[in-house]
Design an enzyme around this catalytic site. Structure first.
Site, PDB file in Angstrom:
ATOM      1  N   ARG A 168      -5.193  -6.526   7.876  1.00 19.09           N
ATOM      2  CA  ARG A 168      -4.470  -6.680   6.444  1.00 19.09           C
ATOM      3  C   ARG A 168      -3.460  -5.604   6.510  1.00 19.09           C
ATOM      4  O   ARG A 168      -3.683  -4.449   6.012  1.00 19.09           O
ATOM      5  CB  ARG A 168      -5.217  -6.883   5.332  1.00 19.09           C
ATOM      6  CG  ARG A 168      -4.694  -6.896   4.154  1.00 19.09           C
ATOM      7  CD  ARG A 168      -5.644  -6.784   2.693  1.00 19.09           C
ATOM      8  NE  ARG A 168      -5.088  -6.843   1.549  1.00 19.09           N
ATOM      9  CZ  ARG A 168      -4.960  -5.960   0.581  1.00 19.09           C
ATOM     10  NH1 ARG A 168      -4.980  -4.677   1.015  1.00 19.09           N
ATOM     11  NH2 ARG A 168      -4.203  -6.102  -0.471  1.00 19.09           N
ATOM     12  N   SER A 223      -9.058 -16.820  -0.864  1.00 17.36           N
ATOM     13  CA  SER A 223      -9.456 -16.041  -2.429  1.00 17.36           C
ATOM     14  C   SER A 223      -9.603 -17.184  -3.559  1.00 17.36           C
ATOM     15  O   SER A 223      -8.611 -17.964  -3.686  1.00 17.36           O
ATOM     16  CB  SER A 223      -8.322 -14.931  -2.674  1.00 17.36           C
ATOM     17  OG  SER A 223      -8.087 -14.373  -1.874  1.00 17.36           O
ATOM     18  N   LYS A 229      -6.115  -2.798  -4.065  1.00 17.04           N
ATOM     19  CA  LYS A 229      -5.280  -3.849  -4.446  1.00 17.04           C
ATOM     20  C   LYS A 229      -4.581  -3.734  -5.875  1.00 17.04           C
ATOM     21  O   LYS A 229      -5.376  -3.989  -6.588  1.00 17.04           O
ATOM     22  CB  LYS A 229      -5.824  -5.126  -4.269  1.00 17.04           C
ATOM     23  CG  LYS A 229      -5.083  -6.034  -4.331  1.00 17.04           C
ATOM     24  CD  LYS A 229      -5.826  -7.538  -3.972  1.00 17.04           C
ATOM     25  CE  LYS A 229      -5.063  -8.949  -4.220  1.00 17.04           C
ATOM     26  NZ  LYS A 229      -3.652  -8.941  -3.673  1.00 17.04           N
TER      27      LYS A 229
END
Ligand SMILES: Cc1ncc(COP(=O)(O)OP(=O)(O)O)c(N)n1
Ligand SMILES: Cc1nc(C(=O)O)sc1CCOP(=O)(O)O
Ligand SMILES: [Mg+2]
Length: 218
Positions: free
Chosen positions: A43, A115, A144
């Protein structure tokens, strides 16, 4: 792939990119593998994230380490990169490319993670062919910036109460102290970034997390 193999791959799912590390990302991943992670997601996101050739080069190095240790290598968001590297799968969120389109692009043999923050999203992900759900944020996270409001384990419990069996991994603020509550709620595993990537001793922290999760789910 809703089977025991998928569930065991999710047990300790480490996510990371260069912006999450203070040390060399290859060293972090290798120590985490030694500590017992069961799946890895590349990521590369956030301020200072690598782009272009630099991003591809890092992805290839991390994928190589995963291959050597039989750890599935998943790419976050970037479907073209996943296809170019023949990655084991992708993880997408509600704001990313549609899961049914991604499933068609990747084919049946690859892992598609989605998600979800509500039961409706879980049901849609299942209809679109998802292999697992990332449910979060379970606990507060600083990793995040655009995370949804904290949910605790309520979504995981709700999904299991309705009898839905899709593999689930919890995400957001998870560490060795709170991981067992996520498994107790019905998740198959936990997904972590900073609890491992920023640990002073990556091997020790990932081993401790693995014990916290495996002690319950095995
Ligand atoms: C296992 C797992 N679960 C959730 C996420 C979050 O995905 P998304 O909502 O698309 O957010 P970004 O990670 O793309 O910022 C995830 N990556 N992995
Ligand atoms: C990437 C991500 N997704 C989330 C979600 O809720 O979907 S929370 C999150 C960040 C997880 O990082 P940490 O383990 O450092 O809290
Ligand atoms: Mg995404």
């Amino acid at each position: 792939m809703w089977n025991e193999e998928m569930r065991s791959k999710l047990q300790l799912y480490f996510i990371m990119g260069s912006t999450n590390c203070k040390q060399d990302p290859e060293k972090v991943l290798l120590d985490a593998i030694d500590g017992g992670i069961t799946m890895f997601q590349f990521r590369e996101k956030g301020e200072g994230a690598l782009t272009g050739t630099e991003k591809i080069n890092l992805a290839q190095k991390l994928q190589h380490l995963c291959k050597e240790h039989a750890i599935p290598f998943i790419v976050n968001d970037d479907i073209e990169l996943a296809l170019a590297l023949n990655a084991d799968g992708v993880h997408i969120g509600q704001d990313d490319e549609d899961a049914s389109t991604v499933r068609k692009k990747l084919g049946e043999g690859k892992i598609v993670g989605v998600s979800a923050h509500a039961l409706m999203e879980v049901k849609k992900a299942i209809a679109d062919g998802a292999d697992y759900i990332g449910a979060g944020p379970i606990y507060p996270t600083r990793t995040k910036a655009d995370a949804e409001p904290v949910k605790g384990t309520s979504l995981i419990e709700e999904v299991r109460k309705t009898g839905i069996r899709i593999p689930i991994v919890g995400i957001g603020g998870i560490n060795e102290g709170n991981a067992s509550a996520v498994i107790d709620a019905g998740a198959d595993g936990v997904s972590v970034i900073t609890a491992i990537s920023l640990a002073a001793d990556v091997f020790e922290r990932s081993s401790a997390l693995k014990k916290a999760v495996a002690g319950i789910s095995e």
